[in-house]
Design a protein around this motif. Structure first.
Motif, PDB file in Angstrom:
ATOM      1  N   LEU A 137      86.569 154.935  25.165  1.00  0.00           N
ATOM      2  CA  LEU A 137      86.891 154.398  26.477  1.00  0.00           C
ATOM      3  C   LEU A 137      85.727 153.496  26.885  1.00  0.00           C
ATOM      4  O   LEU A 137      84.564 153.863  26.727  1.00  0.00           O
ATOM      5  N   LEU A 138      86.058 152.317  27.359  1.00  0.00           N
ATOM      6  CA  LEU A 138      85.005 151.387  27.753  1.00  0.00           C
ATOM      7  C   LEU A 138      84.997 151.256  29.274  1.00  0.00           C
ATOM      8  O   LEU A 138      86.020 150.925  29.872  1.00  0.00           O
ATOM      9  N   LEU A 139      83.857 151.564  29.873  1.00  0.00           N
ATOM     10  CA  LEU A 139      83.723 151.400  31.324  1.00  0.00           C
ATOM     11  C   LEU A 139      82.967 150.105  31.584  1.00  0.00           C
ATOM     12  O   LEU A 139      81.933 149.852  30.965  1.00  0.00           O
ATOM     13  N   MET A 140      83.474 149.300  32.458  1.00  0.00           N
ATOM     14  CA  MET A 140      82.785 148.045  32.765  1.00  0.00           C
ATOM     15  C   MET A 140      82.621 147.913  34.270  1.00  0.00           C
ATOM     16  O   MET A 140      83.596 147.914  35.008  1.00  0.00           O
ATOM     17  N   ASP A 141      81.374 147.812  34.691  1.00  0.00           N
ATOM     18  CA  ASP A 141      81.077 147.776  36.122  1.00  0.00           C
ATOM     19  C   ASP A 141      80.677 146.350  36.509  1.00  0.00           C
ATOM     20  O   ASP A 141      79.529 145.964  36.338  1.00  0.00           O
ATOM     21  N   GLU A 142      81.614 145.598  36.987  1.00  0.00           N
ATOM     22  CA  GLU A 142      81.401 144.186  37.342  1.00  0.00           C
ATOM     23  C   GLU A 142      80.587 143.457  36.275  1.00  0.00           C
ATOM     24  O   GLU A 142      79.530 142.892  36.573  1.00  0.00           O
ATOM     25  N   PRO A 143      81.074 143.458  35.047  1.00  0.00           N
ATOM     26  CA  PRO A 143      80.242 142.945  33.949  1.00  0.00           C
ATOM     27  C   PRO A 143      80.035 141.434  33.993  1.00  0.00           C
ATOM     28  O   PRO A 143      79.053 140.937  33.464  1.00  0.00           O
ATOM     29  N   PHE A 144      80.957 140.701  34.626  1.00  0.00           N
ATOM     30  CA  PHE A 144      80.842 139.244  34.565  1.00  0.00           C
ATOM     31  C   PHE A 144      80.258 138.665  35.847  1.00  0.00           C
ATOM     32  O   PHE A 144      80.336 137.469  36.097  1.00  0.00           O
ATOM     33  N   LYS A 145      79.649 139.541  36.638  1.00  0.00           N
ATOM     34  CA  LYS A 145      79.189 139.132  37.956  1.00  0.00           C
ATOM     35  C   LYS A 145      78.230 137.949  37.901  1.00  0.00           C
ATOM     36  O   LYS A 145      78.320 137.039  38.704  1.00  0.00           O
ATOM     37  N   SER A 146      77.322 137.966  36.919  1.00  0.00           N
ATOM     38  CA  SER A 146      76.282 136.931  36.915  1.00  0.00           C
ATOM     39  C   SER A 146      76.631 135.748  36.004  1.00  0.00           C
ATOM     40  O   SER A 146      75.770 134.951  35.687  1.00  0.00           O
ATOM     41  N   LEU A 147      77.890 135.654  35.578  1.00  0.00           N
ATOM     42  CA  LEU A 147      78.247 134.558  34.678  1.00  0.00           C
ATOM     43  C   LEU A 147      78.919 133.416  35.439  1.00  0.00           C
ATOM     44  O   LEU A 147      79.572 133.647  36.456  1.00  0.00           O
ATOM     45  N   ASP A 148      78.783 132.206  34.903  1.00  0.00           N
ATOM     46  CA  ASP A 148      79.444 131.084  35.567  1.00  0.00           C
ATOM     47  C   ASP A 148      80.932 131.075  35.222  1.00  0.00           C
ATOM     48  O   ASP A 148      81.390 131.826  34.364  1.00  0.00           O
ATOM     49  N   TYR A 149      81.664 130.213  35.881  1.00  0.00           N
ATOM     50  CA  TYR A 149      83.119 130.258  35.807  1.00  0.00           C
ATOM     51  C   TYR A 149      83.635 130.116  34.370  1.00  0.00           C
ATOM     52  O   TYR A 149      84.442 130.914  33.902  1.00  0.00           O
ATOM     53  N   GLN A 150      83.119 129.108  33.648  1.00  0.00           N
ATOM     54  CA  GLN A 150      83.613 128.850  32.298  1.00  0.00           C
ATOM     55  C   GLN A 150      83.333 130.038  31.376  1.00  0.00           C
ATOM     56  O   GLN A 150      84.194 130.487  30.627  1.00  0.00           O
ATOM     57  N   LEU A 151      82.134 130.553  31.486  1.00  0.00           N
ATOM     58  CA  LEU A 151      81.725 131.675  30.638  1.00  0.00           C
ATOM     59  C   LEU A 151      82.569 132.904  30.955  1.00  0.00           C
ATOM     60  O   LEU A 151      82.943 133.686  30.084  1.00  0.00           O
ATOM     61  N   ARG A 152      82.894 133.058  32.230  1.00  0.00           N
ATOM     62  CA  ARG A 152      83.695 134.165  32.683  1.00  0.00           C
ATOM     63  C   ARG A 152      85.087 134.113  32.023  1.00  0.00           C
ATOM     64  O   ARG A 152      85.576 135.116  31.497  1.00  0.00           O
ATOM     65  N   ILE A 153      85.676 132.915  32.006  1.00  0.00           N
ATOM     66  CA  ILE A 153      86.979 132.738  31.360  1.00  0.00           C
ATOM     67  C   ILE A 153      86.854 133.054  29.862  1.00  0.00           C
ATOM     68  O   ILE A 153      87.672 133.788  29.288  1.00  0.00           O
ATOM     69  N   ASP A 154      85.779 132.520  29.243  1.00  0.00           N
ATOM     70  CA  ASP A 154      85.560 132.794  27.814  1.00  0.00           C
ATOM     71  C   ASP A 154      85.451 134.286  27.555  1.00  0.00           C
ATOM     72  O   ASP A 154      86.014 134.819  26.604  1.00  0.00           O
ATOM     73  N   MET A 155      84.686 134.970  28.420  1.00  0.00           N
ATOM     74  CA  MET A 155      84.462 136.397  28.219  1.00  0.00           C
ATOM     75  C   MET A 155      85.755 137.189  28.402  1.00  0.00           C
ATOM     76  O   MET A 155      86.004 138.152  27.690  1.00  0.00           O
TER      77      MET A 155
END
Lengths: 233, 279
Positions: A137-155
């Motif tokens: 089980l993978l828990l993710m706590d706001e993992p993309f908070k510090s990423l920019d928009y493009q990187l967020r989409i990529d992630m």
């Protein structure tokens, strides 16, 4: 069903954070948890991961490993990117670690120490670490908070690809509604403290092929915003 | 995606370059400052030595001549080795006992409550008091010197290691728990590296302090070692020798602190090796 929370209560210094909180997580699903800040989302993940104990209530699950992407990167400052990722799973091969590194866009930075990386790069390193751990089980706590928009989409796309390969359950905490709409099979909207599940949205669309322009997603989005404005806050 | 990664790496590379360039410029400025200060000191020293007799203040030239003759004679190596041996045995003892005590005090609240006042008590006592007692207890050969180095350094190490424990990032320990690190792994990968910087600064302090105590101990209680040479020079009223041995001691102290500082900083070296290994 791989995880069940039954009437879980948790309070810190007389402040009730979770009250009679119940939820179920099924295998192979991505559950997104959305809620106002300070409503106890991180506390919930910490209880599931066993880092903190609930005051009362039951958590049922089989024997399994939990992988965690924390809100902060929590990388070891004295280990470089490669070593940090390898550390959680000593059996993983070098090729596999390098594959994770290149997938999160850190190729060429294997030998860098966390202090030499930007916040977003550190966070991506911590995501790669969580994947390398191979939890059930993978828990993710706001993992993309510090990423920019493009990187967020990529992630998000990368996370979906990874999920498609492994079909592991993911609990994804965020306050970005769009992230939840792109990823979630179910979206749980939490109320303010003490938290309860205020509303549950089920997204039917195939998550490998979603577009935010889709009318059904737009409808859910409006629903969530509407709920936020009325009861969620 | 690839392009952006390459761009970032270029950015970082140029950032690195600028940074090191800035550093070297800064170092150059620092060095010129030091050299100017040194020249002024030498000129003042020379001027004063013309006023006073060489018994009060030998000239720089005379001191350097004496220094060279000391280094040329076998005396320098022999006495340095004797003092170094005492210093290292005192500090080794302090590091072993101090680290154990520090780790115990850091890990267990009860042990901390019992030992903390004791450690501060040892630290607060003036070294000269230990010296006097040591001369009574151990007599007038090197043991008294080793003892004061040990007793004065041990609390510094213990307190620093204990402080290091208090400052371990609990979030990293939590991370270890989530990813099911074994106890040994937590110790090796999280706790010990967290303590390293505290241990390093303690060791540098102790190195500097240790040299001074070693020489003081030898001046007072020993017929061998660097300190005993100063005693001899004083007895024979050879002030130039006092100055020359003084310069030697300052240099050795400085050198050993630098060695400790650089050997405990593996980061840069490791990074280089690692890069070539991976690519």
């Amino acid at each position: 069903m791989i995880l069940k929370l039954d009437n879980v209560n948790k309070s810190f210094n007389d402040i009730d954070v979770l009250k009679d909180f119940s939820m179920k997580i099924y295998s192979k699903e991505i559950v997104c948890i959305v809620g106002p800040s300070g409503c106890g989302k991180s506390t919930l993940l910490n209880i599931i991961s066993g880092l903190i104990q609930p005051c009362s209530g039951k958590i049922k699950h089989g024997r399994f490993n939990i992988s965690y992407v924390f809100q902060e990167d929590r990388l070891l400052p004295w280990k470089n990117v490669y070593e940090n990722i390898r550390l959680v799973n000593k059996d993983s091969s070098r090729e596999k670690c390098m594959d994770f590194i290149s997938r999160v866009g850190l190729k060429g930075f294997e030998g860098y120490y966390p202090s030499e990386l930007s916040g977003g790069m550190r966070q991506r390193c911590s995501i790669a670490r969580a994947f390398n751990y191979e939890g059930d089980l993978l828990l993710m706590d706001e993992p993309f908070k510090s990423l920019d928009y493009q990187l967020r989409i990529d992630m998000i796309n990368y996370l979906l690809k990874l999920w498609d390969n492994t079909k592991k359950s993911i609990i994804f905490v965020t306050h970005e509604i769009d992230e939840a709409l792109m990823l979630g099979d179910r979206i749980l909207l939490l109320s303010t403290r003490p938290s309860k599940i205020y509303k549950e949205f089920i997204v039917q669309n195939d998550k490998m092929d979603r577009s935010l322009d889709d009318s059904s997603l737009m409808r859910i989005r409006n629903d969530i915003i509407h709920s936020f404005q009325h009861k969620g806050k | 995606m690839k392009d952006s990664t390459i761009k970032i790496s270029n950015d970082i590379a140029s950032f690195d370059k600028n940074n090191t360039l800035g550093e070297t410029l800064n170092q150059k400025n620092k060095r010129t400052g030091t050299i100017i200060l040194l020249c002024i000191t030498l000129i003042l020293w020379q001027g004063l030595s013309l006023i006073y007799s060489p018994i009060i203040l030998p000239s720089p030239v005379m001191t350097i001549k004496t220094l060279i003759s000391i280094i040329r004679s076998g005396l320098f190596y022999r006495e340095t080795l004797v003092t170094l041996g005492r210093l290292i045995s005192g500090i080794c003892g302090a590091v072993i006992i101090g680290s154990i005590l520090g780790i115990l005090m850091g890990s267990f609240f009860r042990i901390r409550r019992v030992f903390e006042p004791f450690v501060y008590f040892i630290q607060a006592t003036p070294p000269i008091l230990y010296m006097t007692l040591a001369m009574i207890w151990f007599g007038l050969d090197g043991q008294a010197t080793v003892f004061i180095i040990f007793i004065a350094s041990m609390p510094i190490i213990a307190v620093n290691v204990k402080e290091g424990f208090a400052n371990i990032d609990s979030k990293l320990i939590e991370m270890g728990k989530v990813f099911k690190f074994s106890r040994i792994q937590v110790m090796i990968d999280i706790i010990i590296p967290s303590l390293k910087s505290y241990f390093k600064s303690a060791l540098i302090i102790v190195m500097g302090f240790g040299w001074k105590l070693a020489v003081m101990g030898e001046v007072l209680s020993s017929s061998t070692g660097l300190g005993s040479q100063i005693t001899d020079a004083r007895m024979n009223i050879e002030t130039d020798k006092v100055f020359a041995w003084g310069i030697i001691i300052i240099f050795l102290c400085f050198l050993s602190q630098k060695i400790v500082a650089s050997t405990m900083d593996f980061k840069r070296i490791r990074r280089k090796n690692y890069d070539t290994e991976i690519r």
